[in-house]
Design an enzyme around this catalytic site. Structure first.
Site, PDB file in Angstrom:
ATOM      1  CB  CYS A  29      24.138  22.574 -72.720  1.00  0.00           C
ATOM      2  SG  CYS A  29      23.557  21.706 -71.398  1.00  0.00           S
ATOM      3  CG  ASP A  51      49.173  27.198 -65.828  1.00  0.00           C
ATOM      4  OD1 ASP A  51      49.019  28.279 -65.235  1.00  0.00           O
ATOM      5  OD2 ASP A  51      48.750  26.147 -65.117  1.00  0.00           O
ATOM      6  CB  CYS A  80      21.865  23.904 -68.152  1.00  0.00           C
ATOM      7  SG  CYS A  80      23.541  24.404 -68.546  1.00  0.00           S
ATOM      8  NE  ARG A 114      50.070  19.654 -55.737  1.00  0.00           N
ATOM      9  CZ  ARG A 114      50.835  20.276 -55.024  1.00  0.00           C
ATOM     10  NH1 ARG A 114      51.249  20.009 -53.979  1.00  0.00           N
ATOM     11  NH2 ARG A 114      50.801  21.831 -55.443  1.00  0.00           N
ATOM     12  CB  THR A 132      39.500  28.664 -65.444  1.00  0.00           C
ATOM     13  OG1 THR A 132      39.988  29.753 -64.713  1.00  0.00           O
ATOM     14  CG2 THR A 132      40.021  28.387 -66.656  1.00  0.00           C
ATOM     15  CB  CYS A 155      45.334  21.483 -54.331  1.00  0.00           C
ATOM     16  SG  CYS A 155      44.892  20.354 -55.566  1.00  0.00           S
ATOM     17  N   GLY A 201      49.262  20.253 -61.209  1.00  0.00           N
ATOM     18  CA  GLY A 201      49.430  18.746 -61.037  1.00  0.00           C
ATOM     19  C   GLY A 201      48.904  17.855 -61.992  1.00  0.00           C
ATOM     20  CG  ASN A 209      40.120  29.166 -61.531  1.00  0.00           C
ATOM     21  OD1 ASN A 209      39.200  29.945 -61.804  1.00  0.00           O
ATOM     22  ND2 ASN A 209      41.409  29.149 -62.112  1.00  0.00           N
TER      23      ASN A 209
HETATM   24 ZN   LIG Z   1      24.530  22.168 -69.289  1.00  0.00          ZN
END
Ligand SMILES: [Zn+2]
Length: 278
Positions: free
Chosen positions: A254, A65, A251, A76, A140, A195, A44, A137
């Site tokens: 990063c 994809d 994190c 959509r 990914t 969705c 979409g 998702n």
């Molecule tokens: Zn981060």
């Protein structure tokens, strides 16, 4: 385009309304034409983002994809129709957009991004200026975020489910104090709304796709106002909320690269400066 320094007469006519903007002009239109944008997910969001960027004159778009078109996608995913059911989404989108927007070079990658292929897929077509996460998702999204941080490539991530939309602009090259997708959603955090589980109306997806495409064009033109910010849209109250996303010292994607300043900022949480629009 006649050469890299000027627009042809035909291009001037085609893009006249956007060239008219002082923020674009001939120079900006040439910048757009020289840009390479990678769109991950041609559902979409990806359908509409790809069409809008090709129509705006983005010179090079890679569509990724591995999914095939299904009947339930059609309300959509407006590039597709009944005759496309069963075909690969990236391939169908590439064929249709190539016919409509001949000035754009379109490349399709008809497979899902996995841990095993992501490095190879994202280097298959050379340098790219911007990654657009249009997937549905969580795994990914985390994968794309990691590649964006590791390769120092700007990433704009969008999502839409139910009546909620979200947009996140990640560019630590430009703003080293800003966070990434993993700072906001650690990989072990459960994200249940998609969705498929909560439903969605087509215009809700289109609204977020348009915002993502608008942010992408502004980013290509050098406008970095939205970097490091999280935007949330409520499709019932028609209100936007905006929050700064600081880099988290915890994190694992990063946080380890942070300097002393980043460590200091990383201790705050993302709700620090939240504004509301009506
Ligand atoms: Zn981060």
């Amino acid at each position: 385009m006649r050469n890299s320094m000027s627009l042809t007469d035909s291009d001037f006519l085609r893009y006249s309304r956007q060239v008219l903007l002082p923020e674009v002009g001939e120079k900006g239109q040439i910048t757009i034409a020289k840009s390479h944008v990678v769109i991950i997910g041609v559902g979409g969001l990806g359908n509409l983002v790809a069409q809008q960027l090709a129509a705006a004159g983005v010179g090079h778009i890679t569509l990724i994809d591995g999914d095939r078109v299904e009947l339930s996608n059609l309300p959509r995913q407006l590039l597709f129709n009944d005759t496309d059911i069963g075909k690969n989404k990236a391939l169908v989108a590439k064929e249709k957009l190539s016919r409509a927007y001949t000035q754009t070079k379109l490349i399709e990658v008809s497979e899902h991004l996995t841990q095993a292929n992501i490095s190879q897929v994202l280097t298959v077509d050379g340098h790219y200026d911007l990654l657009l996460d249009c997937t549905d998702n969580f795994e990914t999204r985390q994968r794309v975020n990691r590649v964006a941080i590791e390769s120092c490539t700007p990433l704009i991530s969008a999502s839409a489910a139910h009546f909620h939309g979200q947009l996140l602009n990640i560019d630590q090259q430009h703003n080293p104090q800003s966070g990434c997708y993993h700072c906001l959603f650690p990989a072990d955090m459960a994200v249940s709304q998609t969705c498929q589980t909560v439903g969605i109306l087509g215009p809700m997806v289109a609204a977020m796709a348009s915002m993502q495409a608008l942010m992408a064009l502004q980013h290509l033109l050098g406008d970095r106002q939205s970097v490091g910010k999280l935007f949330r849209f409520d499709g019932k109250s028609f209100s936007w909320r905006e929050a700064r996303l600081p880099r988290s010292s915890d994190c694992v994607i990063c946080g380890q690269k942070q300097g002393p300043l980043g460590r200091e900022l990383g201790s705050s949480k993302f709700t620090s400066t939240e504004k509301e629009y009506v």
